[in-house]
Structures are given as C-alpha cells and as structure tokens.
Design an enzyme around this catalytic site. Structure first.
Site, mmCIF file in Angstrom:
data_model
loop_
_atom_site.group_PDB
_atom_site.id
_atom_site.type_symbol
_atom_site.label_atom_id
_atom_site.label_comp_id
_atom_site.label_asym_id
_atom_site.label_seq_id
_atom_site.Cartn_x
_atom_site.Cartn_y
_atom_site.Cartn_z
ATOM 1 N N LYS A 128 51.224 41.543 43.491
ATOM 2 C CA LYS A 128 50.124 40.616 43.259
ATOM 3 C C LYS A 128 50.219 39.332 44.085
ATOM 4 O O LYS A 128 49.234 38.610 44.202
ATOM 5 C CB LYS A 128 50.017 40.284 41.765
ATOM 6 C CG LYS A 128 49.690 41.499 40.908
ATOM 7 C CD LYS A 128 48.288 42.023 41.179
ATOM 8 C CE LYS A 128 47.957 43.200 40.281
ATOM 9 N NZ LYS A 128 46.585 43.666 40.434
HETATM 10 C C1 LIG Z 1 52.964 46.070 37.087
HETATM 11 C C2 LIG Z 1 51.676 46.484 37.700
HETATM 12 N N1 LIG Z 1 51.594 47.690 38.258
HETATM 13 C C3 LIG Z 1 50.442 48.141 38.791
HETATM 14 C C4 LIG Z 1 49.293 47.377 38.784
HETATM 15 C C5 LIG Z 1 48.033 47.943 39.365
HETATM 16 O O1 LIG Z 1 47.689 47.356 40.609
HETATM 17 P P1 LIG Z 1 46.173 47.158 40.954
HETATM 18 O O2 LIG Z 1 45.611 46.127 40.027
HETATM 19 O O3 LIG Z 1 46.168 46.683 42.378
HETATM 20 O O4 LIG Z 1 45.469 48.450 40.785
HETATM 21 C C6 LIG Z 1 49.339 46.098 38.203
HETATM 22 C C7 LIG Z 1 48.130 45.293 38.087
HETATM 23 O O5 LIG Z 1 47.991 44.421 37.235
HETATM 24 C C8 LIG Z 1 50.558 45.643 37.649
HETATM 25 O O6 LIG Z 1 50.664 44.419 37.082
#
Ligand SMILES: Cc1ncc(COP(=O)(O)O)c(C=O)c1O
Length: 346
Positions: A48
C-alpha cells in the site's frame, strides 16, 4: 573535495523496487517455478506504500492538496499506515476509519504514526451509516479542505501498480512470467499489475484470490452482485462485500477462493519453510497456488509470480498467536502438517 553522503533524502525514496524471491521449499512438489514479490520490503511493510505515495503526489500535482490539509481514508490497516507515513513526511493531518476486524497491532501502529483512528463495526453493510465507508464519507463532508483517498473507487490506485509493480515484475522475470497470482481487495494491485503485464504479453494468466464470504468470485463469473455470498470471515484485506470500481474484472482470468484456516496455516508454513515472515494474505495467495497446482493449472514451464502483500509482524495477535489459532478452531484438523508438529501439553 567533500565525499558525497550515501543516504536517502527521506523514507519515501525507498518505496517500490521490492525483491522477487524464489520459493524453494514450500513449492518443491509443484510443477513450475514459483517466485514471491515480497511487498514487506517497502518501508511501510506493505504494497500500500505504492498507492499512498502515488495518490498523494497526484493530488499535490493537481493542486488539490497543500501542506496542513487533512487526508481521510477507509482502511483495513495497511493503506492507513502508508498514508500516515507519507503524511508525516509531507506535512498532512491523517484521519483513518478502520474496520473492527483489523488486528489490534495494526490499529496501535496507526496511532503510533500520528493518525487519528476511528474503529467502525466490521459486520455491517457498506451503506450502513456505521460502516467505515460511510464514516469516512461523513468526515470528508464535515472537514473543510479534506481529501478522501477512496482507494476502492480511485483509478490512481490502479495506476500506481501499472506504473511500478507491473514493470518491476516484467523486468525481474525478464518477461518470462506466465502466471500472476494476487489477492484482490480493492483490486488495485491485481488490476494495475495485470494491465501492464497483459500489454506486454496477453497470454500471461491473471489469477485472483478471493475469500469465502466475499462477492468478488461470483461477480467475476456471473456479473451478479449476490448478497447471499456475504458472511463474516477473518482474513483482512482480501475479498469484499461490495464491487470496487478499481477491480478490472475483464483482465482477471479466474478467481480462487481460500479459507481462513488454510490461509493461516499456509502463512505460518511460508515463515517456517522459506524464512519469510509474511502476513495473512500472503498465506491466502500461496494457498491459492497450492489449490491451482492441484487442479493442473501449472506445468514444468510455468513461471509463477505470487504477490506477498505485507509483513507477518502485523499479525502477532492473530495467525502467529497459538491461542488465537486455537480459539478460531484452526487446530482442529489433525491431518494438517503443521498441527501434527505441535506438542499439546496436558
Ligand atoms: C494485507 C493485504 N493484502 C491484500 C490486499 C489487497 O490488495 P488490493 O487492495 O490492491 O486488491 C490488501 C488491501 O487492503 C491488504 O491490506
């Protein structure tokens, strides 16, 4: 002449360019080669960081944000941490509406990074006034000059991964990647990365990971938003109870659903077998790899890249806590390889 100091100007310069690490042990019985894109190497320990930096810098370029302004976001924790980190360096106030499902570690971490945190109930519908979406929206309306990041509906989320994660993976595999396996929450990671990779080679298969209790897989297959698919689950950041506009359902070839229990055990297995201390959704992603391998998705020529989104330290009170695992009933399956190694006392 004075020697140049070899230092970064600030922590933000370390965002991106995360390593691709070969998985050697955990996938040894599977056909193909498996590589993890380990996003915990970002300074905020998750993928993120990429979107926080990109979205805030775009807002600055467009003159929407100026120092002292307030940034608001809904977040399961990681996006909040990244926004808080970027806000410190750039001088913004940061308000975060967080789901009560988020681990205590994550919430404490956000507060440690100077953010104001509102914890909202997890198991209410997205349009309930108590939901973290509605709380964030309300605060955005109330606070003058605030910017709502809205990662689920902000195309800049996709662009961040199109500009960085996609090119990095293409480069690191020398264009040899055949399959991408990625969790979908907002869908930014999978959609942006896939967009770049498919432009380079449309034959690359894009395999999304979803949770039981989420609507994404069914929506992908039928284009129907089925509320009956929704029920509480434990994995944070994976799956959704709404359809984010950021998810490009056309570019994803298929979704695989994984359980809370198997994902938790697989995360622990990655840590023990590969020495990579990963978060819950990394376990989910590799669990999907195992399931896909069983179905014959990969062959000896497959070059599979699986994205590990964050670091295990965020889950010390959850998947890395034996009492928590036990309280969830995750030690009940005595056939599980990891459970067999536990010495039960008394
Ligand atoms: C720990 C974790 N894994 C995977 C994701 C998924 O990523 P994306 O939001 O880019 O689909 C997030 C999103 O909040 C996350 O916090």
């Amino acid at each position: 002449m004075e020697q140049k100091i070899k230092a970064y100007n600030n922590v933000l310069e370390l965002i991106g360019n995360t390593p691709l690490i070969k998985l050697n042990t955990i996938t040894k019985d599977l056909e193909g080669e498996f590589y993890a894109k380990v996003e915990a190497f970002n300074p905020g320990h998750s993928t993120k960081d990429r979107i926080a930096l990109h979205i805030l810098e775009e807002a600055e370029k467009q003159g929407i944000l100026k120092p002292g302004d307030t940034i608001i976001e809904t977040t399961s924790g990681n996006t909040g941490f990244s926004i808080a980190m970027v806000s410190i360096i750039k001088g913004y106030e940061c308000i975060l509406a967080v789901s009560s499902k988020s681990s205590k570690d994550k919430i404490d971490m956000l507060r440690s990074m100077g953010a104001k945190v509102y914890v909202c109930p997890a198991h209410v519908s997205a349009d309930d006034p108590r939901s973290y979406y509605q709380v964030a929206k309300r605060m955005h309306e109330e606070i003058k000059g605030s910017v709502y990041i809205n990662q689920y509906f902000n195309d800049l989320n996709i662009d961040a991964h199109y500009n960085t994660t996609g090119p990095e993976i293409w480069d690191q595999t020398n264009g040899r990647i055949t399959h991408l396996v990625a969790c979908s929450g907002t869908g930014g990671t999978i959609s942006g990365t896939a967009k770049f990779l498919k432009e380079k080679n449309p034959d690359i298969k894009i395999l999304g990971v979803d949770a039981f209790g989420s609507v994404l897989k069914k929506y992908h297959e039928t284009r129907e938003f089925d509320e009956k698919e929704i029920f509480p689950y434990r994995i944070e950041g994976l799956g959704k109870n709404l359809i984010p506009s950021v998810t490009d359902f056309e570019i994803i070839d298929r979704f695989t659903k994984v359980t809370d229990e198997e994902s938790a055990h697989t995360a622990r297995e990655i840590s023990k077998k590969e020495g990579l201390f990963v978060g819950y959704t990394s376990g989910a992603a590799l669990q999907a790899v195992k399931q896909l391998a069983k179905e014959g998705t990969f062959d000896k020529d497959s070059i599979v890249v699986v994205i590990f989104p964050d670091h295990g330290s965020r889950y010390m009170s959850k998947i890395y806590c034996d009492q928590w695992m036990n309280s969830q009933g995750f030690y009940d399956d005595m056939n599980n390889e990891e459970v067999q190694k536990i010495e039960f006392v008394g």
